[in-house]
Design a protein around this motif. Structure first.
Motif, mmCIF file in Angstrom:
data_model
loop_
_atom_site.group_PDB
_atom_site.id
_atom_site.type_symbol
_atom_site.label_atom_id
_atom_site.label_comp_id
_atom_site.label_asym_id
_atom_site.label_seq_id
_atom_site.Cartn_x
_atom_site.Cartn_y
_atom_site.Cartn_z
ATOM 1 N N LYS A 261 42.211 30.849 48.279
ATOM 2 C CA LYS A 261 41.175 30.491 49.749
ATOM 3 C C LYS A 261 40.060 30.656 48.613
ATOM 4 O O LYS A 261 39.284 30.293 47.792
ATOM 5 N N GLU A 262 40.157 32.186 47.958
ATOM 6 C CA GLU A 262 38.365 32.562 47.028
ATOM 7 C C GLU A 262 38.866 32.255 45.777
ATOM 8 O O GLU A 262 37.283 31.890 46.300
ATOM 9 N N LYS A 263 39.092 31.846 45.641
ATOM 10 C CA LYS A 263 39.372 30.698 44.414
ATOM 11 C C LYS A 263 38.233 29.881 44.061
ATOM 12 O O LYS A 263 38.090 29.505 44.174
ATOM 13 N N ALA A 264 39.085 29.134 45.371
ATOM 14 C CA ALA A 264 38.598 27.774 45.811
ATOM 15 C C ALA A 264 37.098 27.541 46.186
ATOM 16 O O ALA A 264 36.331 26.902 46.213
ATOM 17 N N ASN A 265 37.137 28.660 46.617
ATOM 18 C CA ASN A 265 35.413 28.900 47.566
ATOM 19 C C ASN A 265 34.173 29.872 46.101
ATOM 20 O O ASN A 265 33.244 29.937 47.157
ATOM 21 N N LEU B 219 44.656 37.273 40.674
ATOM 22 C CA LEU B 219 45.388 36.036 41.221
ATOM 23 C C LEU B 219 46.569 35.889 39.774
ATOM 24 O O LEU B 219 48.411 36.492 40.313
ATOM 25 N N GLN B 220 46.226 36.310 38.554
ATOM 26 C CA GLN B 220 47.653 36.546 37.796
ATOM 27 C C GLN B 220 48.665 37.909 37.856
ATOM 28 O O GLN B 220 49.648 37.162 37.536
ATOM 29 N N GLN B 221 47.564 38.887 38.056
ATOM 30 C CA GLN B 221 48.523 40.114 38.636
ATOM 31 C C GLN B 221 49.301 39.946 39.295
ATOM 32 O O GLN B 221 50.830 40.161 39.642
ATOM 33 N N TYR B 222 49.045 39.096 40.899
ATOM 34 C CA TYR B 222 49.414 39.421 42.235
ATOM 35 C C TYR B 222 51.061 37.669 41.657
ATOM 36 O O TYR B 222 52.365 38.036 42.250
ATOM 37 N N GLU B 223 50.703 37.002 40.817
ATOM 38 C CA GLU B 223 51.562 35.774 40.264
ATOM 39 C C GLU B 223 52.768 36.202 39.941
ATOM 40 O O GLU B 223 53.434 36.057 39.451
ATOM 41 N N GLN B 224 52.196 37.542 38.620
ATOM 42 C CA GLN B 224 53.496 38.478 37.925
ATOM 43 C C GLN B 224 54.280 39.560 38.658
ATOM 44 O O GLN B 224 55.327 39.156 38.636
ATOM 45 N N ALA B 225 53.485 39.543 39.841
ATOM 46 C CA ALA B 225 54.130 40.934 40.529
ATOM 47 C C ALA B 225 55.494 39.994 41.195
ATOM 48 O O ALA B 225 56.758 40.371 41.443
ATOM 49 N N PHE B 226 54.934 39.154 41.703
ATOM 50 C CA PHE B 226 55.989 38.274 42.904
ATOM 51 C C PHE B 226 57.109 37.149 41.996
ATOM 52 O O PHE B 226 58.193 37.202 42.322
#
Length: 53
Positions: A27-31, A39-46
Motif C-alpha cells: 500500500k505504501e508503494k502504491a502511494n 518489500l523484496q526482503q519481506y517477500e523472501q522471508a515469507f
C-alpha cells in the motif's frame, strides 16, 4: 544463518504478521513510497517460511 525451532502455532503467527506487513508495504508503494528493497526482503522471508518444518 541460525536455525531455530518453532511450533506450528508460532510459525503460523510469524507468517500472518509477515503477510500483513507485506500488504502494508505494498500500500505504501502504491502511494509512491520507495520501499522496493523492504518489500523484496519481506517477500523472501515469507517464502523461506514456506520451507520451515
Amino acid at each position: 544463518m541460525k536455525t531455530i525451532q518453532v511450533t506450528e502455532q508460532e510459525l503460523a503467527t510469524l507468517k500472518a504478521v509477515l503477510f500483513t506487513e507485506i500488504q502494508r508495504v505494498k500500500k505504501e508503494k502504491a502511494n509512491g513510497a520507495n520501499v522496493d528493497d523492504l518489500l523484496q526482503q519481506y517477500e523472501q522471508a515469507f517464502e523461506a517460511l514456506n520451507f520451515a518444518k
